[in-house]
Design a protein around this motif. Structure first.
Motif, PDB file in Angstrom:
ATOM      1  N   GLY A  26       2.463  27.841  32.363  1.00 37.35           N
ATOM      2  CA  GLY A  26       3.858  27.406  32.357  1.00 37.35           C
ATOM      3  C   GLY A  26       4.824  28.510  32.733  1.00 37.35           C
ATOM      4  N   LEU A  27       4.517  29.753  32.318  1.00 38.22           N
ATOM      5  CA  LEU A  27       5.409  30.876  32.617  1.00 38.22           C
ATOM      6  C   LEU A  27       5.405  31.235  34.102  1.00 38.22           C
ATOM      7  CD1 LEU A  27       4.781  33.153  29.507  1.00 38.22           C
ATOM      8  CD2 LEU A  27       6.847  31.834  30.037  1.00 38.22           C
ATOM      9  N   ASP A  28       4.435  30.708  34.843  1.00 41.75           N
ATOM     10  CA  ASP A  28       4.468  30.863  36.301  1.00 41.75           C
ATOM     11  C   ASP A  28       5.515  29.949  36.938  1.00 41.75           C
ATOM     12  OD1 ASP A  28       2.465  32.761  36.313  1.00 41.75           O
ATOM     13  OD2 ASP A  28       0.852  31.298  36.600  1.00 41.75           O
ATOM     14  N   HIS A  29       5.988  28.965  36.158  1.00 41.84           N
ATOM     15  CA  HIS A  29       6.921  27.964  36.695  1.00 41.84           C
ATOM     16  C   HIS A  29       8.305  28.026  36.054  1.00 41.84           C
ATOM     17  CE1 HIS A  29       3.766  25.672  38.874  1.00 41.84           C
ATOM     18  NE2 HIS A  29       2.990  26.101  37.892  1.00 41.84           N
ATOM     19  N   PHE A  30       8.389  28.538  34.824  1.00 46.12           N
ATOM     20  CA  PHE A  30       9.648  28.526  34.093  1.00 46.12           C
ATOM     21  C   PHE A  30       9.944  29.909  33.533  1.00 46.12           C
ATOM     22  CE2 PHE A  30       7.469  24.453  33.364  1.00 46.12           C
ATOM     23  CZ  PHE A  30       8.414  23.542  33.838  1.00 46.12           C
ATOM     24  N   PRO A  31      11.241  30.274  33.403  1.00 44.79           N
ATOM     25  CA  PRO A  31      11.571  31.456  32.597  1.00 44.79           C
ATOM     26  C   PRO A  31      11.257  31.176  31.131  1.00 44.79           C
ATOM     27  CG  PRO A  31      13.559  30.486  33.596  1.00 44.79           C
ATOM     28  CD  PRO A  31      12.412  29.643  34.001  1.00 44.79           C
ATOM     29  N   PRO A  32      10.985  32.225  30.324  1.00 39.98           N
ATOM     30  CA  PRO A  32      10.496  32.011  28.955  1.00 39.98           C
ATOM     31  C   PRO A  32      11.379  31.122  28.084  1.00 39.98           C
ATOM     32  CG  PRO A  32      10.245  34.309  29.581  1.00 39.98           C
ATOM     33  CD  PRO A  32      10.999  33.661  30.687  1.00 39.98           C
ATOM     34  N   LEU A  33      12.691  31.374  28.060  1.00 38.56           N
ATOM     35  CA  LEU A  33      13.562  30.591  27.178  1.00 38.56           C
ATOM     36  C   LEU A  33      13.636  29.135  27.604  1.00 38.56           C
ATOM     37  CD1 LEU A  33      16.484  33.107  26.536  1.00 38.56           C
ATOM     38  CD2 LEU A  33      14.858  32.230  24.848  1.00 38.56           C
ATOM     39  N   LEU A  34      13.689  28.896  28.911  1.00 36.67           N
ATOM     40  CA  LEU A  34      13.740  27.519  29.392  1.00 36.67           C
ATOM     41  C   LEU A  34      12.440  26.794  29.067  1.00 36.67           C
ATOM     42  CD1 LEU A  34      15.105  25.231  30.917  1.00 36.67           C
ATOM     43  CD2 LEU A  34      14.260  26.233  33.055  1.00 36.67           C
ATOM     44  N   PHE A  35      11.317  27.461  29.268  1.00 33.45           N
ATOM     45  CA  PHE A  35      10.018  26.849  28.962  1.00 33.45           C
ATOM     46  C   PHE A  35       9.936  26.491  27.477  1.00 33.45           C
ATOM     47  CE2 PHE A  35       5.154  27.561  28.927  1.00 33.45           C
ATOM     48  CZ  PHE A  35       4.927  26.228  29.223  1.00 33.45           C
ATOM     49  N   ASN A  36      10.410  27.394  26.621  1.00 35.43           N
ATOM     50  CA  ASN A  36      10.401  27.129  25.182  1.00 35.43           C
ATOM     51  C   ASN A  36      11.329  25.968  24.834  1.00 35.43           C
ATOM     52  OD1 ASN A  36       9.452  27.699  22.596  1.00 35.43           O
ATOM     53  ND2 ASN A  36      11.043  29.202  22.177  1.00 35.43           N
ATOM     54  N   ALA A  37      12.502  25.932  25.466  1.00 37.79           N
ATOM     55  CA  ALA A  37      13.451  24.846  25.201  1.00 37.79           C
ATOM     56  C   ALA A  37      12.876  23.497  25.608  1.00 37.79           C
ATOM     57  CB  ALA A  37      14.761  25.113  25.955  1.00 37.79           C
ATOM     58  N   LEU A  38      12.263  23.429  26.784  1.00 39.39           N
ATOM     59  CA  LEU A  38      11.677  22.173  27.257  1.00 39.39           C
ATOM     60  C   LEU A  38      10.526  21.747  26.352  1.00 39.39           C
ATOM     61  CD1 LEU A  38      11.663  22.825  31.117  1.00 39.39           C
ATOM     62  CD2 LEU A  38      13.214  21.343  29.829  1.00 39.39           C
ATOM     63  N   ARG A  39       9.773  22.725  25.877  1.00 35.38           N
ATOM     64  CA  ARG A  39       8.644  22.438  25.000  1.00 35.38           C
ATOM     65  C   ARG A  39       9.091  21.709  23.734  1.00 35.38           C
ATOM     66  NH1 ARG A  39       5.585  26.600  22.101  1.00 35.38           N
ATOM     67  NH2 ARG A  39       4.103  25.516  20.737  1.00 35.38           N
ATOM     68  N   PHE A  40      10.122  22.220  23.066  1.00 35.13           N
ATOM     69  CA  PHE A  40      10.556  21.607  21.815  1.00 35.13           C
ATOM     70  C   PHE A  40      11.394  20.351  22.051  1.00 35.13           C
ATOM     71  CE2 PHE A  40       9.354  25.755  20.076  1.00 35.13           C
ATOM     72  CZ  PHE A  40       8.593  25.312  19.006  1.00 35.13           C
ATOM     73  N   ALA A  41      12.094  20.295  23.171  1.00 33.04           N
ATOM     74  CA  ALA A  41      12.825  19.064  23.487  1.00 33.04           C
ATOM     75  C   ALA A  41      11.846  17.913  23.685  1.00 33.04           C
ATOM     76  CB  ALA A  41      13.674  19.271  24.740  1.00 33.04           C
ATOM     77  N   LEU A  42      10.744  18.173  24.391  1.00 32.41           N
ATOM     78  CA  LEU A  42       9.751  17.121  24.625  1.00 32.41           C
ATOM     79  C   LEU A  42       9.004  16.775  23.339  1.00 32.41           C
ATOM     80  CD1 LEU A  42       8.456  15.304  26.746  1.00 32.41           C
ATOM     81  CD2 LEU A  42       6.853  17.150  27.278  1.00 32.41           C
ATOM     82  N   ALA A  43       8.785  17.766  22.473  1.00 30.55           N
ATOM     83  CA  ALA A  43       8.124  17.486  21.196  1.00 30.55           C
ATOM     84  C   ALA A  43       9.014  16.644  20.280  1.00 30.55           C
ATOM     85  CB  ALA A  43       7.750  18.798  20.502  1.00 30.55           C
ATOM     86  N   ALA A  44      10.340  16.806  20.427  1.00 30.84           N
ATOM     87  CA  ALA A  44      11.275  16.119  19.525  1.00 30.84           C
ATOM     88  C   ALA A  44      11.678  14.728  20.011  1.00 30.84           C
ATOM     89  CB  ALA A  44      12.523  16.971  19.342  1.00 30.84           C
ATOM     90  N   PHE A  45      11.835  14.582  21.299  1.00 29.31           N
ATOM     91  CA  PHE A  45      12.370  13.320  21.847  1.00 29.31           C
ATOM     92  C   PHE A  45      11.341  12.655  22.752  1.00 29.31           C
ATOM     93  CE2 PHE A  45      15.949  16.198  21.100  1.00 29.31           C
ATOM     94  CZ  PHE A  45      16.711  15.438  20.234  1.00 29.31           C
ATOM     95  N   PRO A  46      11.143  11.333  22.552  1.00 31.76           N
ATOM     96  CA  PRO A  46      11.900  10.407  21.699  1.00 31.76           C
ATOM     97  C   PRO A  46      11.373  10.279  20.272  1.00 31.76           C
ATOM     98  CG  PRO A  46      10.357   9.169  23.005  1.00 31.76           C
ATOM     99  CD  PRO A  46      10.169  10.619  23.398  1.00 31.76           C
TER     100      PRO A  46
END
Length: 233
Positions: A26-46
């Protein structure tokens, strides 16, 4: 521990072992903070709209969301992005066992057995040996150790919360983490990083994101929280 619970703990470790490969991808595709944000957003929603309200005081949900989601994983992802190899990161991160035991003694008044103290000493010595070999990667190594300390503290918060439904608890903690992480990503990475990540989004990036969100976060931490409820930290 009962054999079934030992098996569950080993299964969680296997899930989290594979997780480091997914993070590296994933870090080959995203900066660290964005990757972490997307990770928890997807875990939380819906999921957060379906599981109902958390069954513990909000202070524990917020504490775990900020300590585990925002602090631990931001430090971990930053350390790996700064040059720590995935395999070595997975080993160093397990120094959380040392921090968890220390925090459990100080904050929960748990009394470790002599064999546990011996294990702590051996583990700490091992981490020290790794530190002497890091050279130019010492800064990245220290970020991973910081992540381990944050994880140890979040283990104590989870133990104090003792949620009756650990899946619901981690869904809400993920929702708490997602907002601050998205804001941090906007401030640190900038909107251009989000645009670049979107243009580079492919099946590999999607697979890494789905694994760390659904399997590592929801399944892994729900099982881990269950074990923390049953046994001393």
């Amino acid at each position: 521990m009962r054999p079934r619970d030992i098996g569950l703990a080993v299964a969680v470790m296997a899930i989290w072992g594979v997780n480091f490969v997914a993070i590296d991808t994933g870090l080959d595709h995203f900066p660290p903070l964005l990757f972490n944000a997307l990770r928890f957003a997807l875990a939380a929603f819906p999921a957060v709209l379906l599981v109902g309200r958390p069954q513990v005081p909000w202070r524990w949900v917020i504490a775990v969301g900020l300590i585990l989601g925002v602090t631990k994983f931001s430090l971990l992802f930053a350390g790996m992005a700064a040059g720590m190899p995935a395999g070595l990161s997975s080993l160093v991160l397990q120094s959380q066992a040392v921090f968890t035991m220390v925090f459990a003694v100080l904050l929960l008044r748990e009394r470790p057995r002599p064999v546990q103290i011996a294990g702590l000493v051996v583990a700490a010595a091992g981490v020290g040996v790794v530190a002497t070999r890091m050279g130019a990667n010492l800064g990245a190594f220290l970020l991973i150790v910081g992540a381990a300390a944050a994880w140890g503290l979040s283990n104590i918060a989870t133990r104090k919360a003792s949620p009756p439904d650990t899946l619901r608890f981690i869904v809400w903690a993920s929702a708490v983490a997602a907002g601050p992480l998205l804001l941090l990503s906007l401030l640190v990475d900038g909107p251009s990083a989000m645009v670049s990540a979107w243009h580079g989004f492919d099946a590999e990036a999607l697979g890494a994101l789905l694994y760390i969100s659904l399997i590592s976060t929801l399944a892994g931490f729900a099982a881990w929280g269950h074990l923390l409820n049953r046994y001393g930290a």
